[in-house]
Write an enzyme that holds these catalytic residues in place. Structure first.
Site, short mmCIF file in Angstrom:
data_model
loop_
_atom_site.label_atom_id
_atom_site.label_comp_id
_atom_site.label_asym_id
_atom_site.label_seq_id
_atom_site.Cartn_x
_atom_site.Cartn_y
_atom_site.Cartn_z
N HIS A 158 0.85 -1.19 0.00
CA HIS A 158 0.00 0.00 0.00
C HIS A 158 0.90 1.25 0.00
CE1 HIS A 158 -3.18 2.72 0.77
NE2 HIS A 158 -2.70 3.05 1.95
N GLU A 223 9.20 1.19 -2.19
CA GLU A 223 8.29 0.04 -2.23
C GLU A 223 9.01 -1.24 -2.67
OE1 GLU A 223 4.54 0.37 -4.22
OE2 GLU A 223 4.38 2.50 -3.82
#
Ligand code: GRF
Length: 262
Positions: A158, A223
């Site tokens: 996320h 990420e």
């Protein structure tokens, strides 16, 4: 050594996270896992090309077709749901208000998720990674693919520091809000949106006069590393779900040294 876990990926877009995970399996940064298939809800997702380039079989999930079917024969879509689908139960477990539209939505999800379950069965998948997959998986799928709450098997990334900024636009929402520190979260997937037990998070400082483009690009780079480390921990069986004193299910990381002696 344990046998390698069979990993499936789901994507909707460019698939840079998927690429990072595929590369990490290939170069043994994730030594205990291998990709066996990649699925997408979009035929033209570039992530599919990345999978094909790595010789990983791909499949397409029929959300588009089933949604068209639901449009052309509204009120009848429930007739196509899997035999073991229970709409009332799915509604209760979701965070959706009880409306006709949402009932239809859950029927569509169950029909496609039945297809997804079959694909994953075909490849004997052990762990599913969502990498920019822009669909919500409902309890119909989750309860069947990961029936034991102590052994979750679906991971998601996320683009925000959960529980802040849930939803699809983590970077944009945080940037607009004026946060000074932002980041990303890898978590196990539960029945609600971006709420599952957190595996790991990573953060970075917003720069003076930074553009949204740069803010996003720097986040995405964070990420990749974060997801590789989290999936590696999962594949090494070093993540344990515990219930804390407030009754919340959280993830505890088992240190490598202790793990080695078990
Ligand atoms: C990432 O920002 C991810 O956190 C979010 O969607 C984006 C996907 O990017 N869920 P990519 O397809 O992996 O490049």
């Amino acid at each position: 050594m344990n046998r390698k876990l069979k990993i499936a990926g789901l994507i909707s877009g460019g698939g840079t996270n998927l690429q990072a995970l595929i590369d990490a399996c290939a170069n043994k940064q994730i030594y205990n896992g291998e990709f066996v298939c990649v699925g997408s809800d979009k035929l033209d997702a570039f992530g599919l090309t990345r999978a094909k380039n790595a010789n990983i079989p791909t499949f397409i999930l029929g959300y588009k077709e089933i949604s068209s079917l639901a449009k052309s024969s509204p009120g009848r879509i429930h007739l196509n749901t899997p035999h073991d689908f229970k709409l009332e139960e799915a509604l209760k477990k979701s965070d959706l208000p009880d409306t006709e539209e949402n009932r239809k939505r859950l029927c569509i999800r169950a029909i496609v998720e039945y297809q997804l379950l079959n694909e994953l069965k075909k490849y004997a998948v052990d762990v599913l990674v969502l990498a920019g997959f822009m669909r919500i998986l409902s309890s119909y799928f989750l309860d069947r693919f990961q029936p034991d709450p102590a052994k979750p098997k679906v991971l998601n990334i996320h683009p925000a520091l959960s529980p802040s900024f849930p939803g699809e636009h983590g970077y944009e929402d945080a940037y607009d809000y004026g946060v000074k520190v932002h980041g990303a979260t890898v978590h196990y997937v539960d029945h609600r949106k971006d709420t599952g037990p957190i595996i790991d998070q990573s953060c970075y400082k917003r720069l003076q006069n930074e553009t949204i483009e740069s803010f996003k690009a720097r986040g995405l780079m964070i990420e990749w590393e974060l997801y590789v480390n989290a999936l590696n921990l999962h594949c090494e069986n070093r993540l344990k779900i515990i219930t804390n004193p407030s009754g919340r299910r959280i993830v505890e990381e088992i240190p490598r040294k202790i793990f080695a002696n078990r």
